[in-house]
Design a protein around this motif. Structure first.
Motif, PDB file in Angstrom:
ATOM      1  N   ILE A 132       9.050 -16.098  19.101  1.00 13.41           N
ATOM      2  CA  ILE A 132       8.779 -17.509  18.806  1.00 13.41           C
ATOM      3  C   ILE A 132       7.464 -17.937  19.450  1.00 13.41           C
ATOM      4  CG2 ILE A 132       9.581 -19.875  19.190  1.00 13.41           C
ATOM      5  CD1 ILE A 132      12.428 -18.854  19.006  1.00 13.41           C
ATOM      6  N   PHE A 133       7.237 -17.478  20.660  1.00 17.06           N
ATOM      7  CA  PHE A 133       6.003 -17.817  21.374  1.00 17.06           C
ATOM      8  C   PHE A 133       4.775 -17.274  20.659  1.00 17.06           C
ATOM      9  CE2 PHE A 133       3.327 -17.131  25.362  1.00 17.06           C
ATOM     10  CZ  PHE A 133       2.857 -18.434  25.350  1.00 17.06           C
ATOM     11  N   LEU A 134       4.914 -16.096  20.049  1.00 20.88           N
ATOM     12  CA  LEU A 134       3.783 -15.484  19.355  1.00 20.88           C
ATOM     13  C   LEU A 134       3.365 -16.269  18.117  1.00 20.88           C
ATOM     14  CD1 LEU A 134       4.576 -11.654  19.569  1.00 20.88           C
ATOM     15  CD2 LEU A 134       3.084 -13.019  21.021  1.00 20.88           C
ATOM     16  N   LEU A 135       4.255 -17.126  17.599  1.00 20.87           N
ATOM     17  CA  LEU A 135       3.889 -17.962  16.449  1.00 20.87           C
ATOM     18  C   LEU A 135       2.731 -18.894  16.784  1.00 20.87           C
ATOM     19  CD1 LEU A 135       7.444 -18.962  15.120  1.00 20.87           C
ATOM     20  CD2 LEU A 135       5.911 -17.195  14.218  1.00 20.87           C
ATOM     21  N   ALA A 136       2.574 -19.209  18.068  1.00 23.93           N
ATOM     22  CA  ALA A 136       1.499 -20.114  18.478  1.00 23.93           C
ATOM     23  C   ALA A 136       0.119 -19.484  18.303  1.00 23.93           C
ATOM     24  CB  ALA A 136       1.692 -20.527  19.937  1.00 23.93           C
ATOM     25  N   VAL A 137       0.047 -18.158  18.309  1.00 24.92           N
ATOM     26  CA  VAL A 137      -1.254 -17.484  18.260  1.00 24.92           C
ATOM     27  C   VAL A 137      -1.971 -17.722  16.933  1.00 24.92           C
ATOM     28  CG1 VAL A 137      -2.450 -15.264  18.403  1.00 24.92           C
ATOM     29  CG2 VAL A 137      -0.565 -15.782  19.975  1.00 24.92           C
ATOM     30  N   GLY A 181      -5.322 -12.469  21.294  1.00 26.01           N
ATOM     31  CA  GLY A 181      -4.403 -13.588  21.456  1.00 26.01           C
ATOM     32  C   GLY A 181      -2.958 -13.150  21.586  1.00 26.01           C
ATOM     33  N   LEU A 182      -2.532 -12.192  20.765  1.00 22.17           N
ATOM     34  CA  LEU A 182      -1.158 -11.705  20.833  1.00 22.17           C
ATOM     35  C   LEU A 182      -0.890 -10.998  22.154  1.00 22.17           C
ATOM     36  CD1 LEU A 182      -0.642 -10.372  17.193  1.00 22.17           C
ATOM     37  CD2 LEU A 182       0.437 -12.375  18.233  1.00 22.17           C
ATOM     38  N   ILE A 183      -1.853 -10.200  22.610  1.00 22.67           N
ATOM     39  CA  ILE A 183      -1.668  -9.501  23.887  1.00 22.67           C
ATOM     40  C   ILE A 183      -1.610 -10.500  25.033  1.00 22.67           C
ATOM     41  CG2 ILE A 183      -2.736  -7.894  25.504  1.00 22.67           C
ATOM     42  CD1 ILE A 183      -3.805  -6.341  23.121  1.00 22.67           C
ATOM     43  N   MET A 184      -2.497 -11.495  25.026  1.00 26.34           N
ATOM     44  CA  MET A 184      -2.486 -12.516  26.077  1.00 26.34           C
ATOM     45  C   MET A 184      -1.185 -13.309  26.068  1.00 26.34           C
ATOM     46  SD  MET A 184      -6.395 -13.968  25.897  1.00 26.34           S
ATOM     47  CE  MET A 184      -6.014 -15.324  27.020  1.00 26.34           C
ATOM     48  N   ALA A 185      -0.692 -13.639  24.867  1.00 27.81           N
ATOM     49  CA  ALA A 185       0.544 -14.415  24.773  1.00 27.81           C
ATOM     50  C   ALA A 185       1.737 -13.607  25.283  1.00 27.81           C
ATOM     51  CB  ALA A 185       0.775 -14.849  23.328  1.00 27.81           C
ATOM     52  N   ILE A 186       1.804 -12.333  24.928  1.00 24.97           N
ATOM     53  CA  ILE A 186       2.920 -11.498  25.367  1.00 24.97           C
ATOM     54  C   ILE A 186       2.938 -11.375  26.890  1.00 24.97           C
ATOM     55  CG2 ILE A 186       3.808  -9.133  25.364  1.00 24.97           C
ATOM     56  CD1 ILE A 186       2.986  -8.914  22.459  1.00 24.97           C
ATOM     57  N   LYS A 187       1.757 -11.350  27.496  1.00 26.54           N
ATOM     58  CA  LYS A 187       1.671 -11.186  28.950  1.00 26.54           C
ATOM     59  C   LYS A 187       1.678 -12.514  29.700  1.00 26.54           C
ATOM     60  CE  LYS A 187      -2.128  -8.871  29.152  1.00 26.54           C
ATOM     61  NZ  LYS A 187      -3.240  -8.101  29.751  1.00 26.54           N
ATOM     62  N   THR A 188       1.778 -13.637  28.992  1.00 28.85           N
ATOM     63  CA  THR A 188       1.715 -14.945  29.639  1.00 28.85           C
ATOM     64  C   THR A 188       2.840 -15.103  30.654  1.00 28.85           C
ATOM     65  OG1 THR A 188       0.661 -16.007  27.761  1.00 28.85           O
ATOM     66  CG2 THR A 188       1.869 -17.432  29.249  1.00 28.85           C
ATOM     67  N   PHE A 189       2.485 -15.669  31.797  1.00 32.00           N
ATOM     68  CA  PHE A 189       3.470 -15.864  32.857  1.00 32.00           C
ATOM     69  C   PHE A 189       3.320 -17.226  33.531  1.00 32.00           C
ATOM     70  CE2 PHE A 189       4.223 -15.720  37.459  1.00 32.00           C
ATOM     71  CZ  PHE A 189       5.588 -15.482  37.479  1.00 32.00           C
ATOM     72  N   GLY A 190       2.096 -17.585  33.920  1.00 34.27           N
ATOM     73  CA  GLY A 190       1.872 -18.750  34.778  1.00 34.27           C
ATOM     74  C   GLY A 190       2.324 -20.059  34.180  1.00 34.27           C
TER      75      GLY A 190
END
Length: 293
Positions: A76-81, A222-231
């Motif tokens: 679902i989060f990856l839809l934002a990319v 963008g997809l790689i950054m979103a998958i690794k998002t934490f902060g």
């Protein structure tokens, strides 16, 4: 003489790349190999004993409902990319025209990307506040009786995180597209106008295909950054409410540093790596159909 010169040049190259390669070795390759070994152990951070358990962690992963919930939240989060990429492209096209305060607007759009992710998270927590937040206040003023709970409910929290990410990445995508638009031939655009092409036709048939390599780059990164998002997620919801915003990167953190289950955290992290690798390979294969060089 020539051999000595080549040898000196080769040695000079080793000297320049040596520090970087040493960093890759110490902070990436060795930890990656170590974490791969941890997958097959029951290593707990507070317990120095380490027992080989074979594929037990992988079997546990396949039966873990929280892992699959985290995977669903990640998707679902990856839809934002792609949404952020499309909006960034539209804003870049607009700001590439002759408009007032163009440079100021470019700076304002880019500013969120260089702002601390924690600061961004706290600002959006105030904006999304269900009772006194300005967003719900505006929705009530236009007649919405029951506005969303945003970050406070399980049904809307993940989509609220998507909105934050879209806003956060918009300026970066816009700047990259602006650089790509500078390379689009003005003669080609003029010829299209002379031939009677409408603005939307020019945008769809000429500009969008010409910047498709940039789109491909932004999609992968963008997809790689979103998958690794934490902060941002850790600062806003810490994975809640009810694990509704727990994505895989946060699930790795929780297992490693909240439950100190390093063996299982390593297993989840390698599953995350496999997903990133699969997405990247699919994009490389699929880009032949829509990327025009």
């Amino acid at each position: 003489m020539h051999n000595n010169w080549m040898r000196r040049q080769r040695m000079l190259g080793y000297i320049f790349v040596g520090p970087n390669m040493l960093g890759v070795l110490l902070f990436f390759l060795i930890p990656a190999i170590y974490s791969f070994g941890l997958m097959f152990t029951d290593y707990k951070f507070m317990n120095p004993d380490m027992t080989f358990i074979g594929l037990d962690n992988i079997k546990r992963l396949m039966k873990d409902p929280l892992f699959f919930l985290s995977l669903r939240n990640t998707l679902i989060f990856l839809l934002a990319v792609p949404v952020s990429i499309v909006i960034g492209f539209i804003v870049a096209v607009i700001l590439n025209q002759k408009i007032y305060l163009k440079k100021l607007l470019r700076g304002l759009y880019f500013m969120p990307y260089i702002t601390s992710g924690v600061a961004v998270a706290f600002v959006w927590m105030l904006l999304f506040q269900p009772n006194q937040g300005p967003i719900n206040g505006f929705l009530r003023s236009i007649g919405v009786d029951n506005p969303p709970g945003w970050l406070s409910t399980t049904t809307s929290s993940m989509y609220a995180i998507d909105i934050i990410w879209i806003w956060f990445m918009l300026g970066y995508n816009m700047i990259i597209y602006l650089a790509a638009l500078q390379e689009v031939s003005s003669e080609l655009l003029e010829a299209a106008k002379i031939d009677g092409a409408r603005p939307l036709q020019i945008l769809r048939r000429i500009i969008w295909p010409l910047v498709s390599p940039t789109t491909f780059l932004l999609l992968i990164t963008g997809l790689i950054m979103a998958i690794k998002t934490f902060g941002i997620i850790q600062a806003t919801t810490q994975g809640g409410p009810g694990n509704s915003t727990t994505i895989l990167s946060l699930y790795v953190y929780q297992n490693a540093f909240r439950y100190y289950d390093m063996g299982y955290a390593a297993t989840v992290s390698w599953a995350l790596f496999a997903i990133i690798l699969l997405i990247t390979v699919l994009q490389w294969v699929g880009q032949k159909r829509w990327v025009h060089y």
